[in-house]
Scaffold this motif. Structure first.
Motif: not given
Length: 295
Positions: A267-277, A286-289
């Motif tokens: 989840w930290q990896w996904v937040v780091d992609q700018g998706l935390g909000s 995130a897992l798909s794209r």
């Protein structure tokens, strides 16, 4: 049952605003405060009294609610911004933010030391923005028995059920248990859909097959429907969900919950992609794209 003279709600974010709205609808005199003024102004148009500071909000309140992002915000409001010192003698403080066990116990010690005449109730809630708007939260309340009747009308206004679970701090323990389970349900949905796509299945077909399954709770059903529409607007943001998983991990020794540690890293990896909000279901996207998460 003791009549509530005034309720102060401090913190008008995604949860605080609907909670304050439902308290108003229940006919309870309500004063509100928020760091940014616009949410308070809108509630003022609905009949709430708008305060200029946390201290001003609580001076005449016999029940005070804090519903903010984290422990730093709670401490700032309670101490730096004068809430605790300004509270009326005998008032009840319902601390409803999710801040973990250690911080809750620290606040309880602060109240006992500086304002022993104030009753602190540890009362986080189970449920996200949708249930909050419908007044269907579950209040996980813990604290002294003598305040329960007085605070009951407030909890009844925001929730469908209040569960009194023990002494102060017990509610926060149960909230971490609840939110860790919720995190794994969300992760299970994301992984299952990602697996389906890897196996060449059409997402719509997968969603249709899962619909009505005994494995899918009403909460998960609503999340799957939103995923099917690519709707990741936040009901419970990924950043907040990750914060709550990390709060749970802080309470146990490293390695005690390895699956939760792995989830937090992903989840930290996904937040780091700018998706935390976005909503926590954005992990599916995130897992798909966005490629492979770290292992």
């Amino acid at each position: 049952m003791t009549q509530v003279q005034q309720v102060a709600v401090l913190g008008l974010g995604g949860m605080g605003t609907p909670m304050a709205t439902n308290i108003l609808r229940a006919g309870l005199p309500t004063v509100v405060w928020n760091r940014s003024p616009e949410p308070a102004r809108r509630l003022g148009e609905q009949g709430a009294e708008v305060a200029g500071s946390p201290a001003d909000a609580v001076r005449r309140a016999d029940v005070v609610i804090t519903m903010v992002t984290d422990a730093d915000a709670v401490r700032s409001i309670a101490t730096d911004q004068g809430m605790l010192a300004a509270m009326a003698q005998g008032a009840a403080w319902a601390q409803m933010s999710t801040i973990g066990v250690t911080e809750t116990e620290r606040l309880a010690r602060l109240v006992a030391s500086e304002r022993p005449d104030v009753v602190m109730v540890d009362a986080p809630v189970a449920g996200s923005r949708g249930p909050a708007e419908r007044g269907q939260l579950i209040v996980l309340a813990s604290g002294p028995e003598q305040v329960r009747d007085r605070i009951a009308p407030v909890f009844d206004a925001v929730g469908q059920r209040t569960v009194w679970v023990g002494p102060t701090g017990t509610g926060s323990r149960l909230k971490l248990v609840n939110n860790l389970l919720l995190a794994f349900v969300a992760e299970g949905l994301a992984d299952a859909l990602a697996l389906g796509e890897t196996l060449g299945l059409d997402r719509a077909a997968t969603l249709a097959a899962l619909h009505g399954s005994p494995l899918i709770s009403p909460w998960a059903t609503e999340k799957l429907e939103r995923i099917g529409r690519d709707d990741y607007t936040a009901q419970y943001s990924l950043a907040l969900a990750l914060k709550d998983v990390n709060l749970a991990l802080r309470e146990v020794e490293a390695g005690r919950l390895p699956a939760a540690e792995s989830l937090a890293a992903e989840w930290q990896w996904v937040v780091d992609q700018g998706l935390g909000s976005e909503d926590l279901t954005v992990v599916t996207k995130a897992l798909s794209r966005l490629g492979e998460p770290p292992r």
